[in-house]
Write an enzyme that holds these catalytic residues in place. Sequence first.
Site, PDB file in Angstrom:
ATOM      1  N   SER A 212       6.777   0.793 -48.896  1.00  0.00           N
ATOM      2  CA  SER A 212       7.179  -0.352 -49.704  1.00  0.00           C
ATOM      3  C   SER A 212       8.619  -0.708 -49.335  1.00  0.00           C
ATOM      4  O   SER A 212       8.931  -0.818 -48.157  1.00  0.00           O
ATOM      5  CB  SER A 212       6.992  -0.036 -51.187  1.00  0.00           C
ATOM      6  OG  SER A 212       6.793  -1.213 -51.932  1.00  0.00           O
ATOM      7  N   ASP A 474      -3.790  -5.103 -49.959  1.00  0.00           N
ATOM      8  CA  ASP A 474      -2.449  -4.982 -50.520  1.00  0.00           C
ATOM      9  C   ASP A 474      -1.727  -6.325 -50.470  1.00  0.00           C
ATOM     10  O   ASP A 474      -1.528  -6.883 -49.386  1.00  0.00           O
ATOM     11  CB  ASP A 474      -1.660  -3.936 -49.737  1.00  0.00           C
ATOM     12  CG  ASP A 474      -0.237  -3.767 -50.252  1.00  0.00           C
ATOM     13  OD1 ASP A 474       0.038  -4.212 -51.376  1.00  0.00           O
ATOM     14  OD2 ASP A 474       0.581  -3.178 -49.518  1.00  0.00           O
ATOM     15  N   HIS A 498      -1.916  -0.439 -51.423  1.00  0.00           N
ATOM     16  CA  HIS A 498      -0.488  -0.259 -51.181  1.00  0.00           C
ATOM     17  C   HIS A 498      -0.128   1.200 -50.892  1.00  0.00           C
ATOM     18  O   HIS A 498      -0.337   2.078 -51.720  1.00  0.00           O
ATOM     19  CB  HIS A 498       0.269  -0.738 -52.419  1.00  0.00           C
ATOM     20  CG  HIS A 498       1.734  -0.941 -52.232  1.00  0.00           C
ATOM     21  ND1 HIS A 498       2.263  -1.839 -51.346  1.00  0.00           N
ATOM     22  CD2 HIS A 498       2.797  -0.357 -52.841  1.00  0.00           C
ATOM     23  CE1 HIS A 498       3.583  -1.814 -51.420  1.00  0.00           C
ATOM     24  NE2 HIS A 498       3.933  -0.927 -52.320  1.00  0.00           N
TER      25      HIS A 498
END
Length: 540
Positions: A212, A474, A498
């Site tokens: 991320s 995602d 994710h």
Amino acid sequence: MVSLLVSVDAGRSLRRIQERVRGAQLQDAKQLLTNAGRQSFQHVTQGKIHQPLDHFHPRDRRSFPQTSVPPISFLQPSLSVQAAAALAVTSSVSSLSHFQRFFVNEAFCRGPDGPVFLYIGGEGPIFEFDVLAGHHVDMAREHGALLLALEHRFYGDSINPDGLKTENLENLSSKQALVLLPLLADLVAFHQHISQSFNLSQRNTWISFGGSYSGSLSAWFRGQFPHLVFGAVASSAPVKATLDFSAYSDTVGLSLANEAVGGSAKCLDAVKEAFAAVEAALMMGNVSQVASDFGCCQTPKNLDDQIELMQELAGIFMGAVQYNEEGVFMSISDLCEVMTSTNGTCQKAADAYNRLVKLAQVYRSITEEPCLDVSHEKTLKDLMDTSPSPHAGRRSVRQWTYQTCTEFGFFQTCEDTTCPFSGMVTLQFETEVCPTVFGVSRPSLARQIAFTNTYYGGDSPRTHRVLYINGGIDPWKELSVTQDRSGDQVVFIEDTAHCADMRSQRVTDRSSLQTARAEIERHVTEWLKMASQERRKEQK
């Protein structure tokens, strides 16, 4: 191990689901290591490194975070005697010195020339499990690597007592972590510090990891300082900043319709119908009934609170998609089962509304929330809280919201006709937080986001030997690198969400995820061999 999770304030429900995922994965790691015995923890040490507060102004002698403990503090004195002695050299720094927290795991080191695997912290605290569990740890065990995890400034325990005040947040940025001034950036200084402490040299190949936001940092670290990091793994990394991230909601909608992960066109249609029905009920003045139906903590009488309600409901779907099949909340399949159930008596729109009511009840039951908090005033008040509370070291929403206002944007709007949720969530509403909470003007947002993309390269980052990994369902893949480009490669996992690749393998994992991890391992192995070959050539 789990990635740190990117989210603008798109509703408390999404944040709660994020927190549940993080908590559950930490518990899984604890259980795994408990079963393996306490010896796993004996090689882990926590340390703190002195850092300048402002890398852009070397004469500014301030640093972070302020603390009264000795400058290098090891909670578990298990480092080798030589390394511990080296790391304690700076103990003469005054009690008002400032530090950045990190963890070291020496368990897998096979010799003085072994590789170094660095996990870069993102918008939240790091834990000792970040060097004890996860796919990067599995690979470290295979390759005999020294494992490191460095906490991001202004998150976790790396915060000044007054660091959350707006005037002090100016020193919170990715650029302070990666600034182009040699030997001054947080990560560069940490690299130097560890290299000196463990007597590392060019023979030790560094590989960085992150997911991320921290995945973006991993890629950018390699791009900015290729002489320090030989290769980087960037999972679900949103390297492109964007003001209006409407594509987030669009992708959530497409994932809800994806039959490969339990979605369907019928499910997506039901979601659209349900949100339209809630909007209609509010417009007709049935506010008290809506509040009762959805178990709201307050009656959303004003427009801001009604938008908060819409964000809360949308966040349930966002969380289910972004963390599909994590096992701590509803999967896409579970959610769509609720949204497509039939009772054969009511009109279609009423059916959709009632299914959404049922879904909200399920959400509150799973998360143990007594009611849905839809007070916009409370949201802003919470974001303005700068008090050093006992939980300040674990709080991250204020800091991350500041970064979205000054660097990244990522505002998850719903004004496009393709958005499956409520068009009430506008860019105007989403960006209100910046001037209200931080005094950052709306006109400056686009300029600062453009600067970030110029600085790092946007979705064509100036990187080489970075492996970008993304899941097909995602939403954050829209801002990442999803196609091979010169010098970089990608792993695209069609049916995962994710940062799914960052966990250690589970028996319940999809075959595509297992294949992806094998591909990641192949790249890391190739990088280590390549580095070794380059060193041999240089020695001849």
